[in-house]
Design a protein around this motif. Structure first.
Motif, PDB file in Angstrom:
ATOM      1  N   UNK A 250       0.811  -1.209   0.000  1.00  0.00           N
ATOM      2  CA  UNK A 250       0.000   0.000   0.000  1.00  0.00           C
ATOM      3  C   UNK A 250       0.845   1.260   0.000  1.00  0.00           C
ATOM      4  N   UNK A 251       2.103   1.100   0.408  1.00  0.00           N
ATOM      5  CA  UNK A 251       3.032   2.228   0.339  1.00  0.00           C
ATOM      6  C   UNK A 251       3.126   2.744  -1.087  1.00  0.00           C
ATOM      7  N   UNK A 286      -4.435   3.225   2.887  1.00  0.00           N
ATOM      8  CA  UNK A 286      -4.414   2.452   4.141  1.00  0.00           C
ATOM      9  C   UNK A 286      -5.840   2.122   4.574  1.00  0.00           C
ATOM     10  N   UNK A 287      -6.736   3.088   4.394  1.00  0.00           N
ATOM     11  CA  UNK A 287      -8.145   2.834   4.701  1.00  0.00           C
ATOM     12  C   UNK A 287      -8.671   1.703   3.807  1.00  0.00           C
ATOM     13  N   UNK A 288      -8.288   1.750   2.539  1.00  0.00           N
ATOM     14  CA  UNK A 288      -8.736   0.700   1.608  1.00  0.00           C
ATOM     15  C   UNK A 288      -8.270  -0.669   2.105  1.00  0.00           C
ATOM     16  N   UNK A 289      -7.036  -0.727   2.550  1.00  0.00           N
ATOM     17  CA  UNK A 289      -6.499  -1.996   3.033  1.00  0.00           C
ATOM     18  C   UNK A 289      -7.270  -2.492   4.263  1.00  0.00           C
ATOM     19  N   UNK A 290      -7.545  -1.527   5.167  1.00  0.00           N
ATOM     20  CA  UNK A 290      -8.265  -1.888   6.400  1.00  0.00           C
ATOM     21  C   UNK A 290      -9.678  -2.382   6.082  1.00  0.00           C
ATOM     22  N   UNK A 291     -10.328  -1.713   5.150  1.00  0.00           N
ATOM     23  CA  UNK A 291     -11.689  -2.122   4.775  1.00  0.00           C
ATOM     24  C   UNK A 291     -11.652  -3.521   4.159  1.00  0.00           C
ATOM     25  N   UNK A 295     -13.584  -6.287   6.272  1.00  0.00           N
ATOM     26  CA  UNK A 295     -14.902  -6.638   5.721  1.00  0.00           C
ATOM     27  C   UNK A 295     -14.847  -7.479   4.437  1.00  0.00           C
ATOM     28  N   UNK A 296     -14.280  -6.874   3.386  1.00  0.00           N
ATOM     29  CA  UNK A 296     -14.401  -7.496   2.059  1.00  0.00           C
ATOM     30  C   UNK A 296     -13.844  -8.911   2.032  1.00  0.00           C
ATOM     31  N   UNK A 337     -13.616  13.556   3.739  1.00  0.00           N
ATOM     32  CA  UNK A 337     -13.135  13.252   2.378  1.00  0.00           C
ATOM     33  C   UNK A 337     -12.987  11.744   2.203  1.00  0.00           C
ATOM     34  N   UNK A 338     -12.362  11.091   3.185  1.00  0.00           N
ATOM     35  CA  UNK A 338     -12.082   9.658   3.062  1.00  0.00           C
ATOM     36  C   UNK A 338     -13.370   8.844   3.035  1.00  0.00           C
TER      37      UNK A 338
END
Ligand code: ATP
Ligand code: MG
Length: 394
Positions: A250-251, A286-291, A295-296, A337-338
């Motif tokens: 994700x970096x 990072x949010x995408x990774x956490x989601x 969840x996904x 925004x996020x």
């Protein structure tokens, strides 16, 4: 010590790039019998063929004397570090009196000890930032070897680098900032001192660190700057959680968003992308990774409240834990925004036609961030076009 003087035929500074109000201020101070020069970033930028974003002035006039010259247009500010602000409409020019700094002591205790031009040059951070320029004679006055270093693309502290970094550890962040912005090489002993003094950074004022970081996000060189922060170990000290994420896949996405922001920003330092949008570039992947992980991956689609919760805990874990003074308004905008990205581009691929969010004051920020994401990723162009059309007709 005699400074080196460089005349008009030695350099090719374009006088048209110099702010006319700055020239006026210099002229008035000189007419009143004082020495007055352009100093610091503007001289460096003029020599490096960049458009300066501000024009700081140094003078032999004391603050009260500056006030006498400019009267109502002049405001004296700062108690510890007394400066004059000269106002021209909405623009402010900063005029400071030559100061001496105690270059050999470990800690700066007094900031208001007036000094000579030479002392004023020696208290500055890097040789590239220690030059004076007199536009009326087109001469550059160099007490610190800045001219040669700029021409050799070399970044070097004025004085012993270890002492200078210990005196003010924020200078280490500034070193990386100039390295990222100019692509200059860090001179070896300055580099060694950076490695040696790195830990000192945690002793400096969080507010100053935060300001340098936010300014770097706006600079058009944010991707190389964060790369340098990470490579030197500074990011680990300042934002341990962010460093952890930057190491993974994700970096790369963070750097990709930052590079896109840098491209938009270009050399335009006057009109900058909003700080909340730039901060969102750091956090969104990072949010995408956490989601995905929460969840996904378990075949669940989070509802909006769950996304908000995750967003808030991320902001807390990364920004607020590192800077307890992180501005509330800014973190609220970043959160909006996020999380709004998942309304604009829903995870279940349904097209949201609810237009209620268009009336939100911060919607424009969220849409601008989606535009930035679409510039970084073609797949999002359609969603961006859809929402920007809707926004136009509302
Ligand atoms: P920018 O283009 O980002 O504004 P700058 O060099 O102009 O870069 P400023 O923060 O505006 O940076 O500072 C103006 C000048 O003040 C610098 O060029 C430098 O000479 C001096 N200066 C700033 N910070 C420090 C510091 N921490 N230690 C010593 N000198 C400093
Ligand atoms: Mg500046």
């Amino acid at each position: 010590m005699q400074p080196k003087i460089y005349h008009a035929n030695d350099h090719d500074i374009d006088p048209a790039l110099i702010d006319t109000d700055a020239i006026y201020v210099l002229k008035k101070l000189k007419e009143a019998g004082f020495l007055a020069y352009l100093v610091g970033g503007s001289v460096r930028d003029l020599l490096a063929k960049k458009v300066p974003k501000d024009f700081d002035i140094s003078t032999s006039a004391r603050p009260e004397q500056i006030k006498q010259v400019f009267q109502r247009n002049c405001l004296l500010i700062g108690r510890r570090f007394r400066l004059a602000h000269i106002r021209f409409g909405s623009k402010i020019l900063e005029v400071s009196t030559f100061r001496s700094g105690d270059n050999d002591s470990d800690l700066i205790v007094h900031d208001n000890i007036w000094g000579s031009p030479e002392e004023d040059a020696l208290r500055r951070d890097f040789t590239m930032n220690g030059l004076f320029y007199d536009p009326s004679t087109h001469t550059i006055i160099d007490y610190v070897g800045g001219w040669n270093d700029i021409h050799h693309h070399l970044l070097k502290t004025i004085g012993d680098p270890s002492i200078r970094f210990k005196q003010d550890p924020v200078r280490m962040i500034r070193l990386l900032k100039f390295c990222a912005r100019f692509g200059f090489t860090i001179e070896p002993s300055t580099m060694r001192a950076l490695t040696k003094c790195l830990d000192e950074i945690v002793k400096s004022s969080p507010a100053r660190i935060l300001e340098e970081m936010l300014r770097m996000l706006e600079s058009g060189a944010s991707a190389p700057f964060f790369k340098l922060l990470s490579e030197t170990g500074m990011l680990e000290l300042l934002f341990p959680c962010l460093e952890h994420f930057m190491q993974g896949n994700h970096g790369k996405e963070v750097y990709h968003l930052l590079s896109t922001a840098d491209k938009i920003q270009g050399n335009n330092t006057k009109k900058t992308i909003d700080r909340a949008i730039l901060t969102a570039c750091l956090l969104f992947p990072i949010l995408e990774r956490e989601i995905h992980a929460t969840f996904l991956q378990h075949n669940k689609i989070p509802h909006y409240g769950e996304i908000m919760d995750l967003t808030n805990s991320l902001i807390k874990g990364i920004l607020i834990s590192s800077f307890s003074n992180f501005p509330k308004r800014l973190s609220a905008e970043v959160a909006f925004i996020l999380s709004t990205q998942y309304r604009l581009v829903p995870l279940d691929n349904t097209r949201h036609n609810r237009t209620r969010i268009l009336h939100n004051r911060e919607f424009e920020l969220a849409l601008k961030f989606l535009k930035l994401r679409a510039l970084a990723n073609n797949d999002l162009v359609e969603a961006y076009t859809h929402w920007s059309e809707k926004a136009k007709h509302n």
